[in-house]
Design a protein around this motif. Sequence first.
Motif, PDB file in Angstrom:
ATOM      1  N   MET A 184       0.855  -1.200   0.000  1.00 43.90           N
ATOM      2  CA  MET A 184       0.000   0.000   0.000  1.00 43.90           C
ATOM      3  C   MET A 184       0.887   1.243   0.000  1.00 43.90           C
ATOM      4  SD  MET A 184      -3.502  -0.205   2.041  1.00 43.90           S
ATOM      5  CE  MET A 184      -2.917  -0.556   3.695  1.00 43.90           C
ATOM      6  N   ILE A 213      14.898   9.166   4.743  1.00 38.68           N
ATOM      7  CA  ILE A 213      13.886   8.140   5.054  1.00 38.68           C
ATOM      8  C   ILE A 213      12.621   8.895   5.438  1.00 38.68           C
ATOM      9  CG2 ILE A 213      13.313   6.139   6.466  1.00 38.68           C
ATOM     10  CD1 ILE A 213      16.349   5.969   7.143  1.00 38.68           C
ATOM     11  N   ASP A 273       9.417   8.481   6.602  1.00 36.91           N
ATOM     12  CA  ASP A 273       8.459   7.524   7.170  1.00 36.91           C
ATOM     13  C   ASP A 273       7.295   8.261   7.834  1.00 36.91           C
ATOM     14  OD1 ASP A 273       9.495   8.445   9.496  1.00 36.91           O
ATOM     15  OD2 ASP A 273      10.493   6.597  10.074  1.00 36.91           O
ATOM     16  N   GLU A 274       6.454   7.497   8.511  1.00 37.05           N
ATOM     17  CA  GLU A 274       5.211   8.092   9.014  1.00 37.05           C
ATOM     18  C   GLU A 274       5.432   9.079  10.149  1.00 37.05           C
ATOM     19  OE1 GLU A 274       3.611   3.976   9.665  1.00 37.05           O
ATOM     20  OE2 GLU A 274       3.255   4.790  11.651  1.00 37.05           O
ATOM     21  N   LEU A 275       6.491   8.878  10.959  1.00 41.43           N
ATOM     22  CA  LEU A 275       6.764   9.840  12.037  1.00 41.43           C
ATOM     23  C   LEU A 275       7.182  11.185  11.446  1.00 41.43           C
ATOM     24  CD1 LEU A 275       7.169  10.190  15.209  1.00 41.43           C
ATOM     25  CD2 LEU A 275       9.575   9.917  14.692  1.00 41.43           C
ATOM     26  N   ILE A 276       8.033  11.133  10.426  1.00 39.59           N
ATOM     27  CA  ILE A 276       8.495  12.358   9.765  1.00 39.59           C
ATOM     28  C   ILE A 276       7.300  13.083   9.148  1.00 39.59           C
ATOM     29  CG2 ILE A 276      10.067  13.306   8.003  1.00 39.59           C
ATOM     30  CD1 ILE A 276      11.791  11.745   9.855  1.00 39.59           C
ATOM     31  N   ASN A 335       4.288  12.865  10.158  1.00 38.05           N
ATOM     32  CA  ASN A 335       3.511  13.403  11.268  1.00 38.05           C
ATOM     33  C   ASN A 335       4.097  14.741  11.726  1.00 38.05           C
ATOM     34  OD1 ASN A 335       1.489  13.293  13.239  1.00 38.05           O
ATOM     35  ND2 ASN A 335       2.907  12.444  14.730  1.00 38.05           N
ATOM     36  N   LEU A 393      12.516  18.345  13.806  1.00 37.00           N
ATOM     37  CA  LEU A 393      13.247  17.151  13.362  1.00 37.00           C
ATOM     38  C   LEU A 393      14.527  17.005  14.173  1.00 37.00           C
ATOM     39  CD1 LEU A 393      12.281  15.350  11.062  1.00 37.00           C
ATOM     40  CD2 LEU A 393      13.966  16.424   9.589  1.00 37.00           C
ATOM     41  N   SER A 423      13.767  15.749  17.648  1.00 41.34           N
ATOM     42  CA  SER A 423      13.473  14.314  17.671  1.00 41.34           C
ATOM     43  C   SER A 423      14.746  13.496  17.474  1.00 41.34           C
ATOM     44  CB  SER A 423      12.426  13.954  16.623  1.00 41.34           C
ATOM     45  OG  SER A 423      13.015  13.725  15.375  1.00 41.34           O
ATOM     46  N   LYS A 424      15.736  14.048  16.762  1.00 43.89           N
ATOM     47  CA  LYS A 424      17.002  13.321  16.567  1.00 43.89           C
ATOM     48  C   LYS A 424      17.873  13.436  17.805  1.00 43.89           C
ATOM     49  CE  LYS A 424      17.699  13.188  11.623  1.00 43.89           C
ATOM     50  NZ  LYS A 424      17.977  14.052  10.485  1.00 43.89           N
ATOM     51  N   GLY A 457      16.998  13.535  20.847  1.00 42.59           N
ATOM     52  CA  GLY A 457      16.541  12.600  21.877  1.00 42.59           C
ATOM     53  C   GLY A 457      17.183  11.226  21.763  1.00 42.59           C
ATOM     54  N   LEU A 458      17.730  10.902  20.581  1.00 46.01           N
ATOM     55  CA  LEU A 458      18.300   9.581  20.338  1.00 46.01           C
ATOM     56  C   LEU A 458      19.603   9.353  21.104  1.00 46.01           C
ATOM     57  CD1 LEU A 458      17.863   9.207  16.502  1.00 46.01           C
ATOM     58  CD2 LEU A 458      16.544   8.090  18.260  1.00 46.01           C
ATOM     59  N   GLU A 514      19.631   7.406  24.313  1.00 43.71           N
ATOM     60  CA  GLU A 514      19.201   6.007  24.293  1.00 43.71           C
ATOM     61  C   GLU A 514      20.365   5.087  23.935  1.00 43.71           C
ATOM     62  OE1 GLU A 514      15.931   5.287  25.107  1.00 43.71           O
ATOM     63  OE2 GLU A 514      15.846   7.429  25.486  1.00 43.71           O
ATOM     64  N   GLU A 515      20.404   3.971  24.550  1.00 39.36           N
ATOM     65  CA  GLU A 515      21.395   2.894  24.314  1.00 39.36           C
ATOM     66  C   GLU A 515      22.839   3.339  24.551  1.00 39.36           C
ATOM     67  OE1 GLU A 515      19.577  -0.130  21.153  1.00 39.36           O
ATOM     68  OE2 GLU A 515      19.865   1.893  20.412  1.00 39.36           O
TER      69      GLU A 515
END
Lengths: 66, 151
Positions: B1, B70, B72-75, B77, B140, B143-144, B146-147, B150-151
């Motif tokens: 789709m 990329i 995608d749907e978050l971007i 949004n 954007l 949101s980047k 924040g990465l 993590e980890e």
Amino acid sequence: MKNNIRVERAIVKISQQQLADEIGVSRQTINAIELGKYVPSTILSLKIARYFEKPVEEIFQLEEGD
Amino acid sequence: MKKNNFLLPHYFQKIGWGLFIFSFIFLGVSLYVFNKLELFDQNYSRYGTMIFYLLLIFSALFVAFAKEKIEDELIQNIRFTSIVITAYISFSIFMIVWIFYAINHAFRFLPMDPKIWIYLRSINPVTMFMLYVVIFRTRLFISKRGLKNEE
């Protein structure tokens, strides 16, 4: 909605980046989903579930108030 | 789709930034050098300024609506909410300028220099793109950022 992607990821030992590459989304998306900041679409949640070879309900669950 | 999202291919972003820097510099040059020094005929300078202004608008359009690497749907949004925020802000600016203009027209507390008002009123459609780019890029970036924790 809550999810246990982080746990599932730990079981198969892959990073957010690897999972993101595998599914074809950005790492921010995986991160935002794990933190509960973003609710994925049906397509994306089905893809994630397929990757972990589990039914969607085992990874994503509804919460009180959803 | 797969849905058509009406966005330009990713390479338009690079073209857009290149064109933006190019036209921004030359717009400045044509505004302050050509017009002031009167090296050329005034009409030619004015056409030059107009062309660079047009290029600036196009570059803003390219940068604003080229896909991310990329997409995608978050971007998407983030893109959508940024457009809504931009619409609210630019609508507010637009209304404030017009209300101010109307009040000033009635009471004349500021000199009615028509040039200022023409600038203020014509700035809107272009600033909307620029404002959108700023808002979208900032969100954007957040949101980047924040990465890293993590980890």
